[in-house]
Design an enzyme around this catalytic site. Sequence first.
Site, PDB file in Angstrom:
ATOM      1  CE  LYS A 210      22.219 -17.306  -1.366  1.00  0.00           C
ATOM      2  NZ  LYS A 210      21.443 -16.043  -1.500  1.00  0.00           N
TER       3      LYS A 210
ATOM      4  CD  GLU B 266      22.742 -12.554  -2.668  1.00  0.00           C
ATOM      5  OE1 GLU B 266      22.322 -11.765  -1.784  1.00  0.00           O
ATOM      6  OE2 GLU B 266      22.340 -13.734  -2.776  1.00  0.00           O
TER       7      GLU B 266
ATOM      8  CB  CYS C 264      23.261 -13.863   0.719  1.00  0.00           C
ATOM      9  SG  CYS C 264      21.885 -13.029   1.588  1.00  0.00           S
TER      10      CYS C 264
END
Lengths: 346, 346
Positions: free
Chosen positions: B128, B48, B194
């Site tokens: 995300k 990320e 993540c």
Amino acid sequence: MAPRTLKIAAAQMGPVHLTSKRPETLSRMITLLQSASSLGAQLVLFPETAFTTFFPRHLIPSQELDTYFEHSDNLPDAENTKPLFDEAKKLGIDISVGFAERAEDGKGYNTSVYFSAKKGEVIAKYRKVHLPGTKEPFENPDAVNQLEKRYFEPGNLGFQAFRAPDLVEGAVKKGNGVEAALGKGDPVMGMMICNDRRWVEGWRIYGMQGVEVVLCGYNTAGFAPDLWGTRKVMTPEEAEKDAVFHHKLVMQGNSYMNSCFSVSAAKAGLEDGKYDLIGGSCITSPEGHVLAEAKGKGDEIVFAELDLEDCRQGKEKTFDFDRHRRIDQYGPITQQTGVVEPDLLE
Amino acid sequence: MAPRTLKIAAAQMGPVHLTSKRPETLSRMITLLQSASSLGAQLVLFPETAFTTFFPRHLIPSQELDTYFEHSDNLPDAENTKPLFDEAKKLGIDISVGFAERAEDGKGYNTSVYFSAKKGEVIAKYRKVHLPGTKEPFENPDAVNQLEKRYFEPGNLGFQAFRAPDLVEGAVKKGNGVEAALGKGDPVMGMMICNDRRWVEGWRIYGMQGVEVVLCGYNTAGFAPDLWGTRKVMTPEEAEKDAVFHHKLVMQGNSYMNSCFSVSAAKAGLEDGKYDLIGGSCITSPEGHVLAEAKGKGDEIVFAELDLEDCRQGKEKTFDFDRHRRIDQYGPITQQTGVVEPDLLE
């Protein structure tokens, strides 16, 4: 803030055979209850279909099948189950126990109930949603059948969390799920059965009710000959080790991802003289750690004292659903059942 | 049946500092790519926000903020990122990499792309969904901020799986998700970033597209002072160990429950001279086992050769969604965001 501690036990049971007599089985369960009581347990979880062998492995003639079912969900008053509940009441211990339920309309369910000792009654009932196996037996005579889809209907009561009364001192009688996790209210509990623990949906729905303790009884085969042709070749020992690994992995992972404790109770060992069930009964923390676990595969109490406050860290921060969940992105979970070509997913 | 094997690598990166120069960072990434190539990797996953420090830990003046964002999602042609993609193309290796995206409408996203070396272009993009942290910085000056909710919008592209072309020999070009798991079709891939890995919903939606490999880059703090007042007191060492445990637990658990491989790549070590990030980059199997993992917290390749056939056992049996999922019981998952009092849940 009043402490919200809960002394809890999994009552792992060794095998119950096709030939086992009910009084003998009840006597073992009562002995387990007394052992848990001597440790101070306030709540004891018994396995799935605790009163009988795990009969869905057999193709049972319909005229015999009903001997494996309870014919009332009012177990505390039914002759075949009453002694366990009488003892629970006498000891002042709540119990949760799994059984095959024959409903009034004749349908079968794989069910568990929660019995409050102080109230002297069943306060919650759960019917297993995720039935594994098949409706028809395998043609291969060496196969180990798993006929839950034949004998049971999928559970139709959802994943309804509930508050367990009279376990925690100083608990206020009303709050909401978040307040429960903030140290108020009676403990929020949820029940699931065996295969349910591998399915994230049930855990999540309990999590969305602020669940603090998930209870899960199970009968899980340690080894079955591969009839699917896809499993890597394993020895029975390797297969059993992997099955225990998977059991603990889902209990730990889902406890962590929903910031709750979990308690799981196996029926374990060689049932009906031939079919091996894993042990591995355990208690896991909201941080995903195993707090206590069974040492063997026989009748055994697994005990831990839980501090329900330990749910707070997760529920308020990493897993604060209200701040972080994005239901606008979750549509497919409830819109479709099976697998769809990537390009075609809505 | 043609073998469907895939040689895959996580390119874990040591820290990238506020003061790091982009050419130096690109050079490190290219070195990692070359190392992976020497092992035969066909696909390499970078972390990320791989090109910069994990800047959401800082309150950055708006006039400086844009130096941490890429201003085109066409990274293979953009000056600041082109060298990495040129090298990938030269080596014939697909890459997936995370970056801060400034969209045309001015909005920020925490994004990753998938670049096909043979096609020479980005074939998939993910934004995300589960942004952790807060919009406003903490008042306590000792706090480590996590300002993703300030700098980014929640991802609005869903969890769209895709087929990665030209990686598997003998793959047919069209099939459906189930057929992919049956040894046909290009590998079905999904990206997450993540914190997404802790949320079962994204995994499940990928699982429902027959996903075979989930890719997840991350920046995860090993230790942050407790500003919530709820965490058990831990030493930095204990906290980091627990953070790695949680990382692996969710990668293993969700891989198992969706019968897929996963690859995770950390940015690790002491970033900006002060903020510790965990390592733990790993590759997990559809049975939930860790196949390979990082040894340290610096630049490091984690490599494994995957047999995509290993997804079959789970997808056809225990986790055959079509036979076992019960969407009529899952309503609350998409109907409500946060926690609701048990008795009030619909």
